[in-house]
Design an enzyme around this catalytic site. Structure first.
Site, PDB file in Angstrom:
ATOM      1  N   HIS A  26      44.930  15.367 -13.401  1.00 32.22           N
ATOM      2  CA  HIS A  26      44.386  15.105 -12.073  1.00 32.22           C
ATOM      3  C   HIS A  26      45.464  14.604 -11.109  1.00 32.22           C
ATOM      4  O   HIS A  26      45.268  13.666 -10.344  1.00 32.22           O
ATOM      5  CB  HIS A  26      43.213  14.120 -12.150  1.00 32.22           C
ATOM      6  CG  HIS A  26      42.397  14.082 -10.887  1.00 32.22           C
ATOM      7  ND1 HIS A  26      41.996  15.228 -10.242  1.00 32.22           N
ATOM      8  CD2 HIS A  26      41.926  13.053 -10.147  1.00 32.22           C
ATOM      9  CE1 HIS A  26      41.311  14.887  -9.163  1.00 32.22           C
ATOM     10  NE2 HIS A  26      41.259  13.590  -9.081  1.00 32.22           N
ATOM     11  N   HIS A  71      43.644   7.643 -10.865  1.00 33.09           N
ATOM     12  CA  HIS A  71      43.927   8.826 -10.056  1.00 33.09           C
ATOM     13  C   HIS A  71      45.421   9.154 -10.036  1.00 33.09           C
ATOM     14  O   HIS A  71      46.264   8.249 -10.035  1.00 33.09           O
ATOM     15  CB  HIS A  71      43.438   8.610  -8.616  1.00 33.09           C
ATOM     16  CG  HIS A  71      42.238   9.420  -8.289  1.00 33.09           C
ATOM     17  ND1 HIS A  71      40.957   8.970  -8.515  1.00 33.09           N
ATOM     18  CD2 HIS A  71      42.113  10.674  -7.796  1.00 33.09           C
ATOM     19  CE1 HIS A  71      40.103   9.918  -8.160  1.00 33.09           C
ATOM     20  NE2 HIS A  71      40.776  10.961  -7.715  1.00 33.09           N
ATOM     21  N   SER A  86      41.880   4.164  -8.457  1.00 32.61           N
ATOM     22  CA  SER A  86      43.067   4.410  -7.646  1.00 32.61           C
ATOM     23  C   SER A  86      44.267   3.744  -8.306  1.00 32.61           C
ATOM     24  O   SER A  86      44.133   2.660  -8.875  1.00 32.61           O
ATOM     25  CB  SER A  86      42.878   3.849  -6.236  1.00 32.61           C
ATOM     26  OG  SER A  86      44.111   3.895  -5.538  1.00 32.61           O
ATOM     27  N   GLU A 111      34.730  14.656 -12.039  1.00 31.48           N
ATOM     28  CA  GLU A 111      35.261  13.302 -12.066  1.00 31.48           C
ATOM     29  C   GLU A 111      34.119  12.300 -12.135  1.00 31.48           C
ATOM     30  O   GLU A 111      33.460  12.030 -11.129  1.00 31.48           O
ATOM     31  CB  GLU A 111      36.083  13.047 -10.805  1.00 31.48           C
ATOM     32  CG  GLU A 111      37.168  14.100 -10.567  1.00 31.48           C
ATOM     33  CD  GLU A 111      37.992  13.787  -9.334  1.00 31.48           C
ATOM     34  OE1 GLU A 111      38.384  12.629  -9.148  1.00 31.48           O
ATOM     35  OE2 GLU A 111      38.229  14.711  -8.537  1.00 31.48           O
ATOM     36  N   TYR A 122      32.666  15.505  -8.054  1.00 30.65           N
ATOM     37  CA  TYR A 122      32.460  14.143  -8.567  1.00 30.65           C
ATOM     38  C   TYR A 122      31.089  13.960  -9.222  1.00 30.65           C
ATOM     39  O   TYR A 122      30.165  14.753  -8.989  1.00 30.65           O
ATOM     40  CB  TYR A 122      32.615  13.140  -7.426  1.00 30.65           C
ATOM     41  CG  TYR A 122      34.062  12.881  -7.060  1.00 30.65           C
ATOM     42  CD1 TYR A 122      34.693  11.694  -7.419  1.00 30.65           C
ATOM     43  CD2 TYR A 122      34.825  13.834  -6.388  1.00 30.65           C
ATOM     44  CE1 TYR A 122      36.023  11.449  -7.107  1.00 30.65           C
ATOM     45  CE2 TYR A 122      36.155  13.606  -6.070  1.00 30.65           C
ATOM     46  CZ  TYR A 122      36.746  12.405  -6.430  1.00 30.65           C
ATOM     47  OH  TYR A 122      38.063  12.172  -6.130  1.00 30.65           O
TER      48      TYR A 122
END
Ligand SMILES: *[C@@H]1O[C@H](CO)[C@@H](O)[C@H](O)[C@H]1NC(C)=O
Ligand SMILES: *[C@@H]1O[C@H](CO)[C@@H](O)[C@H](O)[C@H]1NC(C)=O
Ligand SMILES: *[C@@H]1O[C@H](CO)[C@@H](O)[C@H](O)[C@H]1NC(C)=O
Ligand SMILES: *[C@@H]1O[C@H](CO)[C@@H](O)[C@H](O)[C@H]1NC(C)=O
Ligand SMILES: *[C@@H]1O[C@H](CO)[C@@H](O)[C@H](O)[C@H]1NC(C)=O
Ligand SMILES: *[C@@H]1O[C@H](CO)[C@@H](O)[C@H](O)[C@H]1NC(C)=O
Ligand SMILES: *[C@@H]1O[C@H](CO)[C@@H](O)[C@H](O)[C@H]1NC(C)=O
Ligand SMILES: *[C@@H]1O[C@H](CO)[C@@H](O)[C@H](O)[C@H]1NC(C)=O
Length: 718
Positions: free
Chosen positions: A127, A236, A287, A482, A523
């Site tokens: 990803h 991520h 993140s 995701e 998602y």
């Protein structure tokens, strides 16, 4: 070909003594229940003039290379029944894709009939958001790449098939073991206001609003020497920002490089035999920008302040809100290195321990599920439906890792969106949603009704891959999207409970999430997070019951993972091939020319005068040609060569983090371009004499492609 595979396997088993003189298989005494294979190969598409994949930013067109993208493959086969096997692929790309997977499956099942097939091949991803784009089959993710880029898809397919082939050729008896460790500082939740919508008692079960555990599956040979590993950890691949235009691999590809280089320091990147795997898990709301999201709004009163909590805005707009990584005071490349190193450290911790052995059968299950109007029963007996795909307004708000544009914000679940202009133009982009779709997707305000947009071909997937792989007590749940943190937890708990309740596995059953894999269906937020409609909820394309539908489907397939299970589950039809209808607006290379009196590879700006020292950057500029003429897969666009008594020995390639390859078209009409090659000298580099070498390929007006080589002058490092 089948007979060759069978012959090979029989010879192999005989040579390893796994077949006793009576022909029966014995695993006792050998201590190796599995046949294990590991492989790696180059999948880097065109590194210039091509849109990059992840941020979907039209402006992010690649201009060179930082690290090559690779696919890594792990094969696990049951030694006593070697057709019971699976291959997990961790491609260093933004997401798995139906079309790419279809091509990989077609080639591998033709090369190894009866061994690899649509059911036991999983195409996982890191990803990452700094790789070459244009390979996805559906239209929506192709918009910024001006359609389909066949050269990218072909590179991913060829390299991935090669990685699996190498893994297959390396099959040898071995052992697996499994463990996890906590990594506290490598991820943060980028939508905490959505996470907080989950029930209080459910949140109270967890210390963090992110999963902080890294799971590691270790691969040993029969004598217990490590051959590699596969880890699962959610963060991520957005350490490198969308203003980076050098093709790279973000934090997971960097982690893999760092680990592999530590084990085999003298191997060129990608030429290693130890394979380190950092694959993605329930990544949705994670993140790597662990310092938080701040406003970059010079001259505004809110400059330097935290973005607003609910909507991630700065002065009511998303554009200026940027997540900061741990190295933000230096650069995003520094942040990338730090987040990679933290994952490497987690893997090192686990590799230095004796982990519990994995024992038991190798099983897999795969089916297709059409998520448009899929009806199923919730655990409380209520019958509900998923919806044809649609993107909400907050999809266009982007995230703090890559903010959106215009006046879209995150967390917009209002039925009266603010901008009347978009109310008019959105109907020109995709059809206006019919009432049943509006009701089904509620409370998502629909911006793009992609489920009803099939012209000139499908915009979003309707049918997804549902797949699970099992080795002993480990079950890998391979997800076509995701999952957010809490979605992943619900999925793991439900599958684990079902494994135990149905007697398929014991109380040591361990479930790992892998995704986005196979198909990219965006998602998967929990229904509670969906109601808030931040980016992750707005991108949950099949509506609020998406997660529950997946949980229902995956848990229903658990019996197929039983030791003695046979047969395959009912399946919806496979998704239709879109690539035959694909539109491609990217223009090809027309020609390359060297300026009058010059040749390709000539030095235009030579290296500065020696000596150089650690930390210095050595740069040379060459008369270049378009690297799209030859991707040089498994090769390199540059080397740093060291003089060894007059012989030049390559010591760095284009995949060392310290080297950069940058290309610039200086005249489109005349076909001129320049290439800059640079090397920032790492600490510990031996003193000596070096040079920079450029490998290029030029295209003539007739279309002929000719390789050439250029060298800088030699220089010394003291
Ligand atoms: C890590 O292992 C422990 C012990 O088996 C388990 O309780 C926990 O759920 C694991 N973490 C993850 C993310 O699976
Ligand atoms: C890239 O974007 C980041 C975040 O906005 C910013 O801090 C950085 O200065 C930008 N880099 C370049 C080279 O423009
Ligand atoms: C790759 O490794 C093999 C074996 O160690 C070696 O013979 C070969 O020269 C290496 N290739 C490159 C390009 O470094
Ligand atoms: C943001 O929007 C709110 C509500 O519409 C408004 O009161 C406020 O003035 C706006 N702030 C800025 C900086 O525009
Ligand atoms: C998915 O199912 C819906 C509802 O049954 C049906 O209308 C649609 O044609 C199916 N789509 C595909 C691609 O099979
Ligand atoms: C079942 O659960 C769903 C989701 O929480 C809820 O909407 C529905 O009303 C429940 N049905 C019953 C009969 O309780
Ligand atoms: C919209 O989101 C807010 C939180 O931002 C929440 O309080 C509200 O219930 C949501 N509306 C709907 C219809 O779910
Ligand atoms: C390439 O090198 C030239 C000459 O050293 C320099 O002027 C130019 O800025 C460099 N370009 C890039 C993209 O780094």
């Amino acid at each position: 070909m089948l007979h060759r595979a069978v012959l090979w396997l029989t010879a192999f088993l005989a040579s390893t003594g796994l077949v006793s003189q009576h022909g029966a298989l014995s695993t006792t005494g050998v201590g190796a229940q599995y046949l294990l294979g590991l492989g790696i190969a180059d999948i880097t598409g065109p590194v210039v003039e091509t849109n990059m994949m992840g941020y979907a930013s039209l402006a992010q067109t690649d201009t060179g290379l930082h690290l090559r993208q690779r696919s890594r493959a792990w094969i696990v086969a049951d030694a006593s029944n070697p057709t019971d096997r699976f291959v997990y692929i961790n491609a260093d790309i933004a997401m798995g894709d139906t079309g790419v997977r279809r091509s990989i499956v077609t080639q591998l099942s033709a090369m190894y009939p009866g061994l690899y097939n649509n059911e036991n091949i999983a195409l996982g991803s890191t990803h990452q958001h700094s790789g070459v784009g244009g390979y996805l089959e559906d239209l929506l993710p192709q918009i910024t790449s001006l359609g389909y880029v066949k050269q990218t898809a072909d590179a991913i397919v060829a390299g991935t098939v090669l990685a699996v082939q190498r893994a297959h050729e390396s099959l040898a008896p071995g052992k697996l073991s499994l463990g996890n460790t906590t990594i506290l500082d490598a991820n943060i939740n980028r939508s905490p206001s959505a996470y907080l919508a989950n029930p209080v008692d459910e949140r109270a079960k967890y210390e963090y609003d992110q999963d902080k555990d890294m799971t590691l599956l270790r691969f040993d040979d029969a004598s217990g020497n490590a051959r590699g590993f596969l880890t699962f950890f959610p963060v991520h691949g957005t350490s490198l920002y969308e203003n980076n235009t050098l093709v790279s691999s973000d934090n997971k590809g960097m982690a893999a490089y760092l680990y592999e280089a530590m084990v085999e320091p003298n191997a060129m990147p990608g030429n290693n035999t130890f394979v380190a795997g950092f694959t993605q898990a329930n990544v949705g709301d994670t993140s790597p920008n662990t310092e938080g999201a701040y406003c970059e709004s010079p001259g505004q009163p809110w400059d330097g302040q935290l973005c607003s909590f609910d909507h991630s805005t700065c002065g009511n707009m998303t554009e200026d809100c940027h997540g900061r990584g741990p190295g933000f005071r230096i650069s995003d490349f520094e942040s990338n290195m730090i987040i990679a190193q933290r994952q490497v450290d987690g893997a090192k911790t686990l590799m230095s321990q004796t982990l519990p052995a994995v024992e038991g059968p190798v099983k897999y299950v795969h089916t297709y599920l059409n998520m448009s109007w899929h009806e199923f029963t919730l655990p409380n007996g209520t019958i509900v439906q998923t919806c044809p795909p649609a993107m909400g307004y907050s999809f266009a708000g982007g995230t703090t890792d890559g903010p959106g544009a215009f006046d879209f914000i995150q967390g917009d679940n209002s039925s009266n969106p603010q901008n009347p202009f978009w109310e008019i133009v959105k109907g020109a982009i995709t059809p206006n949603p019919p009432p049943e779709q509006i009701a089904c997707q509620y409370p998502k305000p629909i911006l793009l009704d992609t489920g009803y947009a099939n012209s000139p071909y499908q915009w979003s997937p309707h049918t997804v891959d549902i797949q699970m792989l099992r080795a002993g007590n480990l079950v890998i749940v391979v997800i076509p999207g995701e999952l957010t943190t809490m979605s992943g937890r619900r999925m793991r708990d439900a599958v684990r409970a079902q494994l135990i309740a149905s007697g398929v596995a014991g109380s040591d059953a361990y479930v790992a999430i892998a995704g986005p894999a196979n198909t990219y269906a965006h998602y998967v937020a929990t229904p509670e997070e969906y109601a808030v409609q931040r980016y992750e909820g707005a991108s949950t394309i099949f509506g609020q019951w998406t997660l529950d539908a997946y949980i229902d489907k995956y848990t229903s397939l658990v019996p197929y993972l039983g030791a003695t299970a046979t047969g395959t589950p009912a399946s919806d039809p496979a998704p239709e091939d879109q690539t035959s209808k694909a539109i491609s607006l990217q223009t090809g290379v027309i020609l390359d020319n060297a300026p009058l009196g010059k040749s390709f590879g000539d030095v235009m700006e030579d290296v500065a005068s020696s000596p150089f020292a650690e930390g210095d950057t050595v740069t040379a500029q060459f008369v270049g040609a378009n690297p799209r003429n030859n991707l040089r897969l498994e090769q390199t666009f540059l080397t740093v060569d060291q003089s060894d008594n007059g012989d030049w020995v390559p010591v760095r390639s284009d995949s060392h983090p310290a080297t950069l390859y940058q290309w610039l078209r200086t005249s489109t009409i005349l076909g001129y371009s320049t290439v800059n090659i640079s090397w920032t000298i790492e600490s510990g580099t031996p003193s000596g004499t070096y040079r920079l070498t450029y490998y290029g390929d030029s295209k003539s007006i007739s279309g002929a492609i000719t390789p050439f080589i250029g060298h800088s002058s030699s220089f010394t490092i003291s």
